[in-house]
Design a protein around this motif. Structure first.
Motif, PDB file in Angstrom:
ATOM      1  N   UNK A   1       0.816  -1.228   0.000  1.00 41.18           N
ATOM      2  CA  UNK A   1       0.000   0.000   0.000  1.00 41.18           C
ATOM      3  C   UNK A   1       0.845   1.272   0.000  1.00 41.18           C
ATOM      4  N   UNK A   2       1.963   1.271   0.696  1.00 44.14           N
ATOM      5  CA  UNK A   2       2.832   2.449   0.749  1.00 44.14           C
ATOM      6  C   UNK A   2       3.547   2.661  -0.583  1.00 44.14           C
ATOM      7  N   UNK A   3       3.911   1.568  -1.232  1.00 42.89           N
ATOM      8  CA  UNK A   3       4.555   1.690  -2.531  1.00 42.89           C
ATOM      9  C   UNK A   3       3.573   2.233  -3.566  1.00 42.89           C
ATOM     10  N   UNK A   4       2.327   1.805  -3.475  1.00 38.29           N
ATOM     11  CA  UNK A   4       1.293   2.341  -4.367  1.00 38.29           C
ATOM     12  C   UNK A   4       1.117   3.838  -4.143  1.00 38.29           C
ATOM     13  N   UNK A   5       1.110   4.232  -2.871  1.00 39.01           N
ATOM     14  CA  UNK A   5       0.951   5.647  -2.531  1.00 39.01           C
ATOM     15  C   UNK A   5       2.111   6.466  -3.091  1.00 39.01           C
TER      16      UNK A   5
ATOM     17  N   UNK B   1       2.096   9.554  -6.068  1.00 42.69           N
ATOM     18  CA  UNK B   1       2.564  10.917  -5.764  1.00 42.69           C
ATOM     19  C   UNK B   1       3.793  11.287  -6.581  1.00 42.69           C
ATOM     20  N   UNK B   2       4.390  10.328  -7.240  1.00 41.48           N
ATOM     21  CA  UNK B   2       5.583  10.598  -8.039  1.00 41.48           C
ATOM     22  C   UNK B   2       5.377  10.208  -9.490  1.00 41.48           C
ATOM     23  N   UNK B   3       4.151  10.299  -9.946  1.00 44.01           N
ATOM     24  CA  UNK B   3       3.829   9.827 -11.297  1.00 44.01           C
ATOM     25  C   UNK B   3       4.646  10.552 -12.362  1.00 44.01           C
ATOM     26  N   UNK B   4       4.906  11.834 -12.192  1.00 40.84           N
ATOM     27  CA  UNK B   4       5.634  12.576 -13.211  1.00 40.84           C
ATOM     28  C   UNK B   4       7.081  12.113 -13.310  1.00 40.84           C
ATOM     29  N   UNK B   5       7.674  11.704 -12.181  1.00 44.17           N
ATOM     30  CA  UNK B   5       9.042  11.174 -12.223  1.00 44.17           C
ATOM     31  C   UNK B   5       9.077   9.827 -12.923  1.00 44.17           C
ATOM     32  N   UNK B   6       8.058   9.003 -12.650  1.00 46.93           N
ATOM     33  CA  UNK B   6       8.012   7.678 -13.261  1.00 46.93           C
ATOM     34  C   UNK B   6       7.879   7.792 -14.771  1.00 46.93           C
ATOM     35  N   UNK B   7       7.081   8.759 -15.217  1.00 45.36           N
ATOM     36  CA  UNK B   7       6.887   8.933 -16.656  1.00 45.36           C
ATOM     37  C   UNK B   7       8.192   9.336 -17.330  1.00 45.36           C
ATOM     38  N   UNK B   8       8.960  10.211 -16.690  1.00 50.32           N
ATOM     39  CA  UNK B   8      10.202  10.674 -17.292  1.00 50.32           C
ATOM     40  C   UNK B   8      11.248   9.574 -17.377  1.00 50.32           C
ATOM     41  N   UNK B   9      11.140   8.549 -16.503  1.00 53.29           N
ATOM     42  CA  UNK B   9      12.114   7.454 -16.539  1.00 53.29           C
ATOM     43  C   UNK B   9      11.607   6.246 -17.316  1.00 53.29           C
ATOM     44  N   UNK B  10      10.438   6.418 -17.956  1.00 53.63           N
ATOM     45  CA  UNK B  10       9.851   5.333 -18.749  1.00 53.63           C
ATOM     46  C   UNK B  10       9.583   4.080 -17.924  1.00 53.63           C
ATOM     47  N   UNK B  11       9.281   4.252 -16.661  1.00 55.59           N
ATOM     48  CA  UNK B  11       8.993   3.118 -15.785  1.00 55.59           C
ATOM     49  C   UNK B  11       7.491   2.924 -15.718  1.00 55.59           C
TER      50      UNK B  11
END
Length: 445
Positions: A421-425, A429-439
């Motif tokens: 649950x914490x990893x999902x949270x 909250x960091x969706x924009x970072x994930x998008x920039x790293x193609x993850x």
């Protein structure tokens, strides 16, 4: 009548396995995979025989199948012959009502690679589970050793974009990031070390390749599980029967050797972290994680257990599939040794689970010496989970039961469930970072 006798004799004579039997659960998996292959319609087996096998599966009537005796070419002949022998009413059978008792259909029943694949599938499933949880346990160890999370910076891993490495680094950030789950144990601003040891800062690189290895092996086994691997193969639409080599176990054998090598490294690096937790010259913790060191041995010998398991794995990781012995009057002059590759891959995974169970115990014990300070919210949940089954180590007691309790948590994936649950949270909250790293979100979890 002669044909029937020939078929029965073939099953009997090929039932030449030795050693302990597969567990009922593993035999059931073996039978399920055999049914799946025969149901494809390329094996030349009668519908009546297939229906009887389905009925046996549904009733959990399972043959006695010794685990040793296959060389993984011409399929898993000996194990599959034992599987067929019970269905013929000979040998021994297991059922939920009676356990193992004496049992009171030819070639189509005994070719194929289902022994390799069934054990291999279990190895892959367990490897996936322990690899996820290894990241959590390592993050907890890093916390208790007051390491830094700088090595998990998103830009560091974007410039070496192996999928597994990116994935592990993301997990570490989600478990350690102080902005969302503040830690009272570590303080990045006052971090005094120049660089952490490799067993801490190189987790994305070492754990990462285990993830990528599992993904590769899973692809191979998924293909194998859903392939026609009998000999001969019947193609009714063409009206022909072809003898070929789909029974050869080289694909799953090579993949499972690779799995053992890749996953073993999780135990190898874990043992090094356990050493750091127990050795006061490598940490600010009491020797062997116990207060009264003269009177109590603490975690000294349990670290030896971890070292022993890692040493055994080094031998087990020698690939089985590089060996070949000519059999069947030189007709089977190249074999895969896939049965042994599968069995030892499972043993390697089990050892990895046990070593990480020991690290989990040690990391939580180390956290006791930081109290009343708390670590991050997800890692506190891991601590609480372990303490629900194992109490803190205040003085020496029998350690084996503690290891088994921690091991059971890992088998049931409770450690992963505690932090998810914490990893999902964090991901949201960091969706924009994930998008920039193609993850992708799929890769994260």
């Amino acid at each position: 009548m002669i044909f029937r006798e020939l078929q029965e004799n073939l099953v009997r004579s090929t039932s030449a396995g030795v050693g302990p039997p597969l567990s009922p659960e593993r035999t059931r998996m073996l039978l399920a995979l055999r049914i799946n292959v025969l149901a494809k319609g390329y094996s030349g087996v009668s519908l009546e025989t297939l229906q009887k096998m389905v009925a046996a599966f549904n009733a959990s009537c399972l043959s006695w199948v010794p685990e040793q005796g296959t060389v993984g070419a011409s399929g898993d002949l000996a194990p599959l012959a034992h599987l067929a022998l019970g269905l013929m009413g000979e040998g021994r059978m297991w059922s939920p009502q009676t356990g193992w008792t004496d049992a009171t259909t030819g070639l189509s029943l005994i070719n194929g690679t289902q022994m390799i694949s069934s054990l291999g599938a279990e190895a892959v499933e367990r490897a996936e589970a322990i690899t996820r949880q290894a990241d959590v346990i390592a993050a907890l160890t890093l916390e208790t050793l007051k390491g830094t999370n700088k090595a998990f910076d998103i830009d560091v891993h974007a410039v070496r974009p192996h999928p597994g490495q990116i994935l592990v680094a993301q997990r570490f950030r989600s478990l350690l990031h102080s902005d969302f789950f503040p830690s009272e144990v570590t303080d990045e601003k006052s971090y005094e070390g120049v660089q952490d040891a490799y067993s801490l800062r190189c987790c994305p690189q070492v754990h990462g390749v285990a993830n990528d290895t599992i993904a590769f092996v899973k692809y191979i086994l998924n293909t194998e599980l859903n392939s026609a691997t009998d000999n001969p193969l019947v193609f009714p639409e063409r009206g022909i029967t072809i003898s070929a080599g789909n029974f050869h176990g080289e694909y799953p054998a090579k993949a499972l050797d690779f799995l053992a090598i890749g996953v073993h490294e999780l135990a190898s690096i874990s043992e090094r972290r356990i050493e750091r937790l127990c050795n006061p010259s490598l940490s600010n913790l009491p020797a062997f994680l116990v207060k009264e060191g003269g009177l109590n041995t603490g975690f000294m010998v349990v670290h030896c257990t971890a070292a022993a398991l890692v040493s055994e794995n080094k031998v087990l990781c020698h690939p089985a599939s590089v060996d070949s012995l000519s059999t069947s009057a030189a007709t089977e002059d190249h074999v895969s040794m896939g049965g042994w590759a599968a069995r030892k891959a499972l043993k390697v995974v089990e050892h990895v689970e046990q070593v990480l169970a020991i690290e989990l115990l040690a990391a939580c014990q180390a956290l006791e010496f930081h109290r009343p300070l708390k670590t991050t919210a997800p890692l506190e949940k891991v601590y609480e989970l372990l303490r629900s089954v194992v109490r803190p180590w205040d003085k020496d007691r029998v350690m084996s039961s503690d290891i088994e309790a921690a091991h059971q948590l890992l088998l049931e994936e409770k450690v992963w469930e505690a932090v998810l649950p914490y990893m999902d949270q964090y991901k949201k909250r960091n969706h924009h970072h994930l998008s920039s790293s193609n993850l992708s979100s799929e890769l994260l979890l």
